[in-house]
Design a protein around this motif. Structure first.
Motif, PDB file in Angstrom:
ATOM      1  N   ALA A   1     -18.485   1.351  -2.788  1.00 36.06           N
ATOM      2  CA  ALA A   1     -17.958   0.312  -3.681  1.00 36.06           C
ATOM      3  C   ALA A   1     -17.621   0.891  -5.056  1.00 36.06           C
ATOM      4  CB  ALA A   1     -18.964  -0.821  -3.815  1.00 36.06           C
ATOM      5  N   GLU A   2     -18.532   1.667  -5.602  1.00 34.90           N
ATOM      6  CA  GLU A   2     -18.303   2.285  -6.918  1.00 34.90           C
ATOM      7  C   GLU A   2     -17.116   3.250  -6.865  1.00 34.90           C
ATOM      8  OE1 GLU A   2     -20.610   5.371  -9.970  1.00 34.90           O
ATOM      9  OE2 GLU A   2     -21.687   4.443  -8.294  1.00 34.90           O
ATOM     10  N   HIS A   3     -17.023   4.015  -5.789  1.00 29.67           N
ATOM     11  CA  HIS A   3     -15.939   4.986  -5.634  1.00 29.67           C
ATOM     12  C   HIS A   3     -14.585   4.277  -5.562  1.00 29.67           C
ATOM     13  CE1 HIS A   3     -14.128   8.790  -4.312  1.00 29.67           C
ATOM     14  NE2 HIS A   3     -13.456   8.084  -3.414  1.00 29.67           N
ATOM     15  N   ILE A   4     -14.510   3.209  -4.787  1.00 28.48           N
ATOM     16  CA  ILE A   4     -13.256   2.464  -4.660  1.00 28.48           C
ATOM     17  C   ILE A   4     -12.833   1.883  -6.003  1.00 28.48           C
ATOM     18  CG2 ILE A   4     -12.210   0.390  -3.664  1.00 28.48           C
ATOM     19  CD1 ILE A   4     -13.935   0.955  -1.150  1.00 28.48           C
ATOM     20  N   MET A   5     -13.751   1.265  -6.699  1.00 32.28           N
ATOM     21  CA  MET A   5     -13.399   0.652  -7.987  1.00 32.28           C
ATOM     22  C   MET A   5     -12.932   1.701  -8.989  1.00 32.28           C
ATOM     23  SD  MET A   5     -13.517  -2.520  -7.505  1.00 32.28           S
ATOM     24  CE  MET A   5     -13.252  -3.060  -9.198  1.00 32.28           C
ATOM     25  N   GLU A   6     -13.523   2.883  -8.957  1.00 29.69           N
ATOM     26  CA  GLU A   6     -13.070   3.953  -9.845  1.00 29.69           C
ATOM     27  C   GLU A   6     -11.642   4.367  -9.504  1.00 29.69           C
ATOM     28  OE1 GLU A   6     -12.834   6.878 -12.754  1.00 29.69           O
ATOM     29  OE2 GLU A   6     -14.181   5.151 -12.534  1.00 29.69           O
ATOM     30  N   LYS A   7     -11.334   4.446  -8.221  1.00 35.46           N
ATOM     31  CA  LYS A   7      -9.972   4.774  -7.811  1.00 35.46           C
ATOM     32  C   LYS A   7      -8.984   3.690  -8.247  1.00 35.46           C
ATOM     33  CE  LYS A   7     -10.687   8.681  -5.639  1.00 35.46           C
ATOM     34  NZ  LYS A   7     -10.070   9.968  -6.090  1.00 35.46           N
ATOM     35  N   LEU A   8      -9.395   2.434  -8.188  1.00 36.04           N
ATOM     36  CA  LEU A   8      -8.510   1.340  -8.595  1.00 36.04           C
ATOM     37  C   LEU A   8      -8.274   1.341 -10.096  1.00 36.04           C
ATOM     38  CD1 LEU A   8      -9.667  -1.626  -6.328  1.00 36.04           C
ATOM     39  CD2 LEU A   8      -7.993   0.167  -5.876  1.00 36.04           C
ATOM     40  N   ARG A   9      -9.213   1.887 -10.840  1.00 33.99           N
ATOM     41  CA  ARG A   9      -9.046   1.969 -12.299  1.00 33.99           C
ATOM     42  C   ARG A   9      -8.217   3.172 -12.728  1.00 33.99           C
ATOM     43  NH1 ARG A   9     -14.544  -0.159 -12.228  1.00 33.99           N
ATOM     44  NH2 ARG A   9     -15.374   1.952 -11.975  1.00 33.99           N
ATOM     45  N   THR A  10      -8.043   4.153 -11.828  1.00 35.13           N
ATOM     46  CA  THR A  10      -7.439   5.416 -12.263  1.00 35.13           C
ATOM     47  C   THR A  10      -6.217   5.867 -11.473  1.00 35.13           C
ATOM     48  OG1 THR A  10      -8.988   6.644 -10.860  1.00 35.13           O
ATOM     49  CG2 THR A  10      -9.649   6.276 -13.156  1.00 35.13           C
ATOM     50  N   THR A  11      -5.905   5.230 -10.341  1.00 32.09           N
ATOM     51  CA  THR A  11      -4.766   5.670  -9.530  1.00 32.09           C
ATOM     52  C   THR A  11      -3.754   4.541  -9.372  1.00 32.09           C
ATOM     53  OG1 THR A  11      -5.623   4.974  -7.365  1.00 32.09           O
ATOM     54  CG2 THR A  11      -6.378   7.114  -8.206  1.00 32.09           C
ATOM     55  N   ASN A  12      -2.606   4.880  -8.794  1.00 35.64           N
ATOM     56  CA  ASN A  12      -1.572   3.870  -8.556  1.00 35.64           C
ATOM     57  C   ASN A  12      -2.036   2.746  -7.641  1.00 35.64           C
ATOM     58  OD1 ASN A  12       0.369   5.043 -10.167  1.00 35.64           O
ATOM     59  ND2 ASN A  12       1.429   6.076  -8.493  1.00 35.64           N
ATOM     60  N   TYR A  13      -3.046   3.016  -6.816  1.00 34.60           N
ATOM     61  CA  TYR A  13      -3.493   2.004  -5.855  1.00 34.60           C
ATOM     62  C   TYR A  13      -4.144   0.799  -6.529  1.00 34.60           C
ATOM     63  CZ  TYR A  13      -2.316   5.362  -2.271  1.00 34.60           C
ATOM     64  OH  TYR A  13      -1.619   6.229  -1.458  1.00 34.60           O
ATOM     65  N   GLY A  14      -4.475   0.914  -7.797  1.00 33.54           N
ATOM     66  CA  GLY A  14      -5.044  -0.227  -8.511  1.00 33.54           C
ATOM     67  C   GLY A  14      -4.060  -0.931  -9.419  1.00 33.54           C
TER      68      GLY A  14
ATOM     69  N   HIS B   1       0.812  -1.213   0.000  1.00 32.27           N
ATOM     70  CA  HIS B   1       0.000   0.000   0.000  1.00 32.27           C
ATOM     71  C   HIS B   1       0.848   1.267   0.000  1.00 32.27           C
ATOM     72  CE1 HIS B   1      -3.155   2.858   1.132  1.00 32.27           C
ATOM     73  NE2 HIS B   1      -2.373   3.261   2.122  1.00 32.27           N
ATOM     74  N   SER B   2       1.822   1.333   0.901  1.00 31.42           N
ATOM     75  CA  SER B   2       2.551   2.588   1.105  1.00 31.42           C
ATOM     76  C   SER B   2       3.827   2.716   0.298  1.00 31.42           C
ATOM     77  CB  SER B   2       2.900   2.741   2.597  1.00 31.42           C
ATOM     78  OG  SER B   2       1.738   2.883   3.376  1.00 31.42           O
ATOM     79  N   TYR B   3       4.561   1.607   0.119  1.00 26.39           N
ATOM     80  CA  TYR B   3       5.923   1.697  -0.409  1.00 26.39           C
ATOM     81  C   TYR B   3       6.108   1.014  -1.755  1.00 26.39           C
ATOM     82  CZ  TYR B   3       6.322   3.156   4.359  1.00 26.39           C
ATOM     83  OH  TYR B   3       6.114   3.822   5.547  1.00 26.39           O
ATOM     84  N   VAL B   4       5.015   0.473  -2.305  1.00 28.10           N
ATOM     85  CA  VAL B   4       5.053  -0.060  -3.671  1.00 28.10           C
ATOM     86  C   VAL B   4       4.089   0.731  -4.548  1.00 28.10           C
ATOM     87  CG1 VAL B   4       4.735  -2.094  -5.132  1.00 28.10           C
ATOM     88  CG2 VAL B   4       5.662  -2.361  -2.825  1.00 28.10           C
ATOM     89  N   ARG B   5       2.845   0.863  -4.080  1.00 32.52           N
ATOM     90  CA  ARG B   5       1.848   1.637  -4.837  1.00 32.52           C
ATOM     91  C   ARG B   5       1.742   3.080  -4.344  1.00 32.52           C
ATOM     92  NH1 ARG B   5      -1.861  -3.407  -4.050  1.00 32.52           N
ATOM     93  NH2 ARG B   5      -1.958  -4.309  -6.157  1.00 32.52           N
ATOM     94  N   GLY B   6       2.014   3.312  -3.074  1.00 32.09           N
ATOM     95  CA  GLY B   6       1.628   4.555  -2.422  1.00 32.09           C
ATOM     96  C   GLY B   6       2.581   5.715  -2.566  1.00 32.09           C
ATOM     97  N   ASN B   7       2.371   6.708  -1.708  1.00 33.28           N
ATOM     98  CA  ASN B   7       3.090   7.978  -1.814  1.00 33.28           C
ATOM     99  C   ASN B   7       4.599   7.850  -1.659  1.00 33.28           C
ATOM    100  OD1 ASN B   7       0.672   9.316  -2.124  1.00 33.28           O
ATOM    101  ND2 ASN B   7       0.467   9.850   0.029  1.00 33.28           N
ATOM    102  N   TRP B   8       5.049   6.785  -1.008  1.00 27.16           N
ATOM    103  CA  TRP B   8       6.485   6.630  -0.737  1.00 27.16           C
ATOM    104  C   TRP B   8       7.131   5.557  -1.606  1.00 27.16           C
ATOM    105  CZ3 TRP B   8       2.641   7.121   2.914  1.00 27.16           C
ATOM    106  CH2 TRP B   8       2.667   8.302   3.664  1.00 27.16           C
ATOM    107  N   HIS B   9       6.534   5.262  -2.772  1.00 24.36           N
ATOM    108  CA  HIS B   9       7.028   4.141  -3.583  1.00 24.36           C
ATOM    109  C   HIS B   9       8.362   4.444  -4.256  1.00 24.36           C
ATOM    110  CE1 HIS B   9       5.042   6.439  -6.828  1.00 24.36           C
ATOM    111  NE2 HIS B   9       5.868   5.829  -7.643  1.00 24.36           N
ATOM    112  N   ASN B  10       8.669   5.717  -4.419  1.00 21.78           N
ATOM    113  CA  ASN B  10       9.897   6.082  -5.135  1.00 21.78           C
ATOM    114  C   ASN B  10      10.751   6.991  -4.249  1.00 21.78           C
ATOM    115  OD1 ASN B  10      11.679   7.730  -6.994  1.00 21.78           O
ATOM    116  ND2 ASN B  10      10.796   6.299  -8.473  1.00 21.78           N
TER     117      ASN B  10
END
Length: 462
Positions: free
Chosen positions: A310-323, A211-220
């Motif tokens: 549920a709809e909001h989460i799935m949209e985030k997974l389709r459009t952000t690094n978290y998905g 969550h935090s260090y691969v996909r998240g804000n601290w991944h790089n």
């Protein structure tokens, strides 16, 4: 379970203590339940300390929630946050005037000083500039760790704090956790004789790592800070604090081994939502973590209407690094990292930061000439070699609402308590994590990263 409910459930009388001066209760099996005493230097405030929060994300809300629960101690009078949803929610929670709402931290300092303190909970690479500006304008500062992305910037903040005489409290919250407070107290009292060595483990937990260090804000690390500082400066700091001797040398090893493109399983896709053939069996599935289990969804700024979650989460997974697939990110942070440290008086310490665990909560072993300590933040077992007696101590700490199992052992709000007292009384001695006290562990982190990259032992010079 919070401290009040625990004491009520125990139904125990408070008895005399043999290991400290705080209130304690002893269970039938000999376990000692304790809480740290209130700081005797605390005074009743005539008025709350006022503060402006820069960054209304997770950490900003930890200290904001403290203000909401203890309005007689701390009042949030301003906020700077570019995310409109977070800005609006923070403003509403604290009743902030429209004139004191800002979309960037820079705009705060276009105004004359209008609060006692600045709370800096911006991303890591945005700690230095606002902290320097706050000090220049006469604010005291509560600064989220890490202090800054480079050693030079850390030293610059220290120098300006000394020049201006302002307070800079670094959020090394483990120093305030009753578990570590007691550990340090017992060591200082000689409960295990002379300390010889310390082993300390930070199990990040595999999904937290993803969550935090691969996909998240601290991944790089190049865009933020190396993981040894972004995640584990807490640990270097607490090792240093409990040993209470200067660090002399450090050597480190570690690498990014697993979260790499070559380890992507057959049938996987760029995103978990792209029809990945192995998504259901993948331990790092974004759909399972965020949608199915509803874990760590605070980063998605969830709508108030739960029917839309549920709809909001799935949209985030389709459009952000978290998905995105954990094997196909631009991450460079090591997923395993070890450091060995030599302190004064030939005390040694080994630190291990591990992504691949099923559990969280730091584990610590302290070896002394007359005894040892073993603990996992929920309990600390002290063995006396001379008598063979074991004592199990269980700390009680104030829960941080909304941040269950955050791994800080109650230190967040205990730091906040001391910070508002320090600002109100203009006495930095009320704090154990001032910039002067905290900078050494940051330098340890910078030297560890240099050691890891150069494959050499580094001297630590403060």
């Amino acid at each position: 379970m919070n401290r009040r409910n625990l004491i009520k459930q125990l139904g125990l009388s408070i008895g005399a203590t043999v290991i400290g001066s705080e209130a304690m209760a002893r269970l039938a099996d000999g376990t000692v339940v304790y809480e740290v005493p209130k700081n005797p230097l605390h005074k009743r405030l005539d008025k709350p300390v006022t503060a402006i929060t820069l960054g209304a994300g997770g950490r900003g809300n930890v200290y904001g929630n403290y203000a909401a629960k203890f309005p007689e101690m701390l009042k949030i009078v301003g906020v700077a946050e570019p995310n409109a949803i977070r800005n609006e929610r923070y403003t509403k929670k604290h009743g902030i005037a429209d004139a004191n709402r800002f979309d960037t931290w820079e705009r705060v300092f276009e105004r004359p000083k209008f609060a006692d303190a600045i709370i800096i909970t911006t991303p890591d690479n945005l700690h230095y500039a606002p902290c320097m500006k706050a000090l220049e304008m006469g604010y005291d500062v509560l600064l989220e760790k890490p202090i800054a992305p480079t050693e030079k910037e850390c030293r610059n903040i220290l120098a300006l704090a000394r020049k201006t005489g302002r307070i800079v409290a670094v959020c090394h919250v483990l120093r305030y956790a009753p578990y570590f407070v007691k550990m340090r107290e017992l060591i200082a009292q000689g409960a295990i004789g002379e300390v010889m060595s310390v082993q300390h483990l930070e199990p990040i937990e595999h999904r937290h790592m993803a969550h935090s260090y691969v996909r998240g804000n601290w991944h790089n690390s190049k865009q933020t800070t190396p993981i040894i500082l972004a995640k584990s400066c807490h640990d270097l700091d607490i090792i240093k604090w409990i040993i209470n001797k200067p660090a002399k040398q450090i050597v480190a090893m570690g690498d990014l081994k697993w979260f790499r493109k070559e380890n992507a399983p057959a049938g996987s896709t760029a995103r978990c939502t792209d029809g990945c053939a192995v998504e259901r069996s993948c331990p790092y599935s974004a759909i399972k973590t965020y949608h199915d289990k509803r874990e760590r969804v605070g980063v998605f700024d969830m709508p108030e209407d739960k029917a839309k979650h549920a709809e909001h989460i799935m949209e985030k997974l389709r459009t952000t690094n978290y998905g995105r697939c954990v094997y196909r990110m631009e991450n460079d942070q090591p997923d395993h990292y070890i450091s060995n440290i030599k302190f004064g008086d030939n005390v040694t310490a080994s630190f291990s930061m591990e992504a691949f665990t099923s559990y969280e909560r730091r584990r610590t072993r302290v070896m002394g000439s007359m005894g040892d300590m073993v603990g996992d933040m929920t309990e600390l077992v002290v063995t006396d070699f001379r008598t063979g007696k074991q004592t199990k101590l269980v700390p009680i700490a104030e829960d941080v609402e909304g941040y269950k199992n955050n791994g800080h052992g109650g230190g967040d709000w205990l730091l906040a308590h001391d910070f508002v007292q320090a600002v109100s009384q203009q006495n930095p001695k009320l704090l154990t994590s001032t910039i002067e006290e905290s900078i050494e562990s940051h330098i340890m982190g910078f030297m560890a990263e240099e050691s890891r990259k150069k494959n050499k032992i580094m001297d630590i010079k403060i």
